[in-house]
Design a protein around this motif. Structure first.
Motif, PDB file in Angstrom:
ATOM      1  N   SER A   1      39.634  67.688   4.819  1.00 46.32           N
ATOM      2  CA  SER A   1      41.051  67.409   4.546  1.00 46.32           C
ATOM      3  C   SER A   1      41.906  68.650   4.819  1.00 46.32           C
ATOM      4  O   SER A   1      41.557  69.772   4.432  1.00 46.32           O
TER       5      SER A   1
ATOM      6  N   THR B   1      44.476  69.348   3.329  1.00 46.61           N
ATOM      7  CA  THR B   1      44.945  69.853   2.036  1.00 46.61           C
ATOM      8  C   THR B   1      43.994  70.913   1.497  1.00 46.61           C
ATOM      9  O   THR B   1      44.415  71.962   1.002  1.00 46.61           O
TER      10      THR B   1
ATOM     11  N   GLY C   1      49.533  69.789   0.813  1.00 47.41           N
ATOM     12  CA  GLY C   1      49.535  68.584   0.000  1.00 47.41           C
ATOM     13  C   GLY C   1      50.650  68.754  -1.014  1.00 47.41           C
ATOM     14  O   GLY C   1      51.284  69.827  -1.071  1.00 47.41           O
TER      15      GLY C   1
ATOM     16  N   ALA D   1      56.634  64.954  -0.604  1.00 52.12           N
ATOM     17  CA  ALA D   1      55.827  64.464   0.519  1.00 52.12           C
ATOM     18  C   ALA D   1      56.682  64.402   1.784  1.00 52.12           C
ATOM     19  O   ALA D   1      56.255  64.844   2.862  1.00 52.12           O
TER      20      ALA D   1
ATOM     21  N   LEU E   1      54.381  64.305   4.956  1.00 48.34           N
ATOM     22  CA  LEU E   1      53.178  63.573   4.542  1.00 48.34           C
ATOM     23  C   LEU E   1      53.549  62.108   4.356  1.00 48.34           C
ATOM     24  O   LEU E   1      54.516  61.810   3.656  1.00 48.34           O
TER      25      LEU E   1
ATOM     26  N   TYR F   1      54.032  58.586   2.860  1.00 53.32           N
ATOM     27  CA  TYR F   1      54.141  58.238   1.432  1.00 53.32           C
ATOM     28  C   TYR F   1      54.640  56.817   1.351  1.00 53.32           C
ATOM     29  O   TYR F   1      55.804  56.550   1.631  1.00 53.32           O
TER      30      TYR F   1
ATOM     31  N   ILE G   1      48.964  64.101  -3.755  1.00 49.96           N
ATOM     32  CA  ILE G   1      48.941  63.462  -2.436  1.00 49.96           C
ATOM     33  C   ILE G   1      48.205  64.419  -1.505  1.00 49.96           C
ATOM     34  O   ILE G   1      48.634  65.569  -1.334  1.00 49.96           O
ATOM     35  N   TYR G   2      47.092  63.945  -0.941  1.00 47.85           N
ATOM     36  CA  TYR G   2      46.341  64.835  -0.056  1.00 47.85           C
ATOM     37  C   TYR G   2      46.037  64.153   1.275  1.00 47.85           C
ATOM     38  O   TYR G   2      45.998  62.925   1.369  1.00 47.85           O
ATOM     39  N   GLY G   3      45.841  64.979   2.271  1.00 50.74           N
ATOM     40  CA  GLY G   3      45.670  64.482   3.636  1.00 50.74           C
ATOM     41  C   GLY G   3      44.231  64.103   3.939  1.00 50.74           C
ATOM     42  O   GLY G   3      43.303  64.516   3.241  1.00 50.74           O
TER      43      GLY G   3
ATOM     44  N   ASN H   1      49.613  63.545   9.929  1.00 53.09           N
ATOM     45  CA  ASN H   1      48.592  62.541   9.598  1.00 53.09           C
ATOM     46  C   ASN H   1      49.168  61.137   9.687  1.00 53.09           C
ATOM     47  O   ASN H   1      50.358  60.925   9.480  1.00 53.09           O
TER      48      ASN H   1
ATOM     49  N   GLU I   1      48.064  58.840   7.607  1.00 51.02           N
ATOM     50  CA  GLU I   1      48.031  58.320   6.237  1.00 51.02           C
ATOM     51  C   GLU I   1      47.801  59.452   5.243  1.00 51.02           C
ATOM     52  O   GLU I   1      47.368  60.553   5.620  1.00 51.02           O
ATOM     53  N   SER I   2      48.104  59.153   3.993  1.00 52.78           N
ATOM     54  CA  SER I   2      47.831  60.088   2.895  1.00 52.78           C
ATOM     55  C   SER I   2      46.936  59.406   1.864  1.00 52.78           C
ATOM     56  O   SER I   2      46.827  58.183   1.854  1.00 52.78           O
TER      57      SER I   2
END
Ligand code: PMP
Length: 300
Positions: A28, A30, A36, A67, A72, A74, A103-105, A114, A116-117
């Motif tokens: 990840s 993040t 993140g 985000a 990112l 969201y 919230i992480y990648g 990305n 998606e998260s």
């Protein structure tokens, strides 16, 4: 510290799952780059005996904005996340708790955006510690980040390397916490809390720009308006601290906590007589007087 045990549940991408079984991808973005965003929220056992998350809309609005500031993806509504948060609290039998959405990648070792998260919501017991404890703080050698290099309003994971460095350094020098300056040399904030000082019957707090203008800070400003306490938002030169009557930090985790000493200067006003103590009492009442959350929750 024990944050979870074998029976702790977290919310992970739409489901309640056991914390011990949840997995994140070690590739990840993040994990490697601090790319993140997160929130820090509290819930309280209210005067009704119910559990209420304090300012949930404000926290999830900020999570979305954080985000977006970092590009990112969201795609969650406040409603579903607040609902999920109550589900986590209920599943773990928590009332007075600290809640940590993150919230992480996905796996991505490049700097590219990305598709998606991922989201997790973790929670653990945390008693309110509004009370008599007073802090000794150290004006840190570590500056807050340059607002032109970071989005200061975003609660981005990587920003907290700065907070950790400052806090660890202050503690190593025998203080309870750090107080950081901005790149212009003015007082900014603590590693995870906003700063107020009292002088001649007025409160002064750094204006937006070089700080994370916290949700607790906004609550304190509202309480001050209700209590007829005058507050000025403006730069604070460190020399002014030498003449402060009193001071405090405020933040979700810290709540409203008095400061007794800043480096070698002991603040002269007894905490109980300070404006900060009035704000602290009002805050303490407010957090346990929140309405009942009524929505029926269905989380798998
Ligand atoms: N400043 C920083 C750097 C923080 O991390 C926090 C905690 N989120 C705060 C201030 C206080 O913000 P809040 O009142 O929204 O918790």
């Amino acid at each position: 510290a024990t944050y979870y045990n074998d029976n702790t549940f977290i919310y992970h991408n739409g489901n309640l799952v056991k914390a011990k079984d949840a997995r994140i991808d070690l590739y990840s973005q993040t994990m490697h780059y601090g790319y993140g965003v997160f929130e820090g929220i509290r819930s309280y056992k209210t005067i009704h005996g119910t559990t209420a998350i304090f300012k949930p809309e404000e926290h999830y609005d900020r999570l979305r904005k954080s985000a977006q500031a970092l590009n990112l993806p969201y795609n969650w509504s406040n409603e579903e996340l607040i609902d999920a948060t109550y589900a986590v609290l209920r599943r773990n039998d928590l009332q007075d708790a600290y809640i940590r959405p993150l919230i992480y990648g996905p796996a991505n070792m490049s700097f590219n955006p990305n598709e998606e998260s991922n989201i997790t919501i973790q929670a653990w017991a945390m008693q309110p510690f509004l009370g008599d404890k007073l802090l000794r703080v150290h004006i840190s050698e570590f500056q807050r980040p340059n607002p032109k290099a970071f989005h200061m309003q975003a609660k981005a994971c990587g920003h907290y390397v700065n907070s950790i460095l400052a806090s660890q350094d202050a503690k190593a020098k025998g203080y309870d916490e750090a107080l950081l300056k901005d790149l212009n040399g003015n007082i900014a904030e603590g590693p995870g809390a906003n700063f107020f000082m009292e002088k001649n019957g007025q409160l002064i707090t750094p204006a937006a720009g070089h700080i994370l203008t916290g949700i607790t800070r906004a609550t304190v400003l509202q309480l001050c308006a209700a209590l007829n306490i005058d507050v000025e938002e403006r730069p604070i030169h460190p020399d002014e601290l030498l003449t402060a009557d009193s001071a405090f930090f405020c933040g979700t985790a810290a709540e409203v906590i008095g400061i007794q000493q800043i480096d070698n200067t002991t603040l002269p006003m007894p905490w109980a007589e300070s404006l900060g103590a009035q704000v602290q009492q009002a805050y303490k009442k407010l957090v346990v007087a929140q309405p009942i959350h009524t929505k029926a929750t269905v989380v798998a």
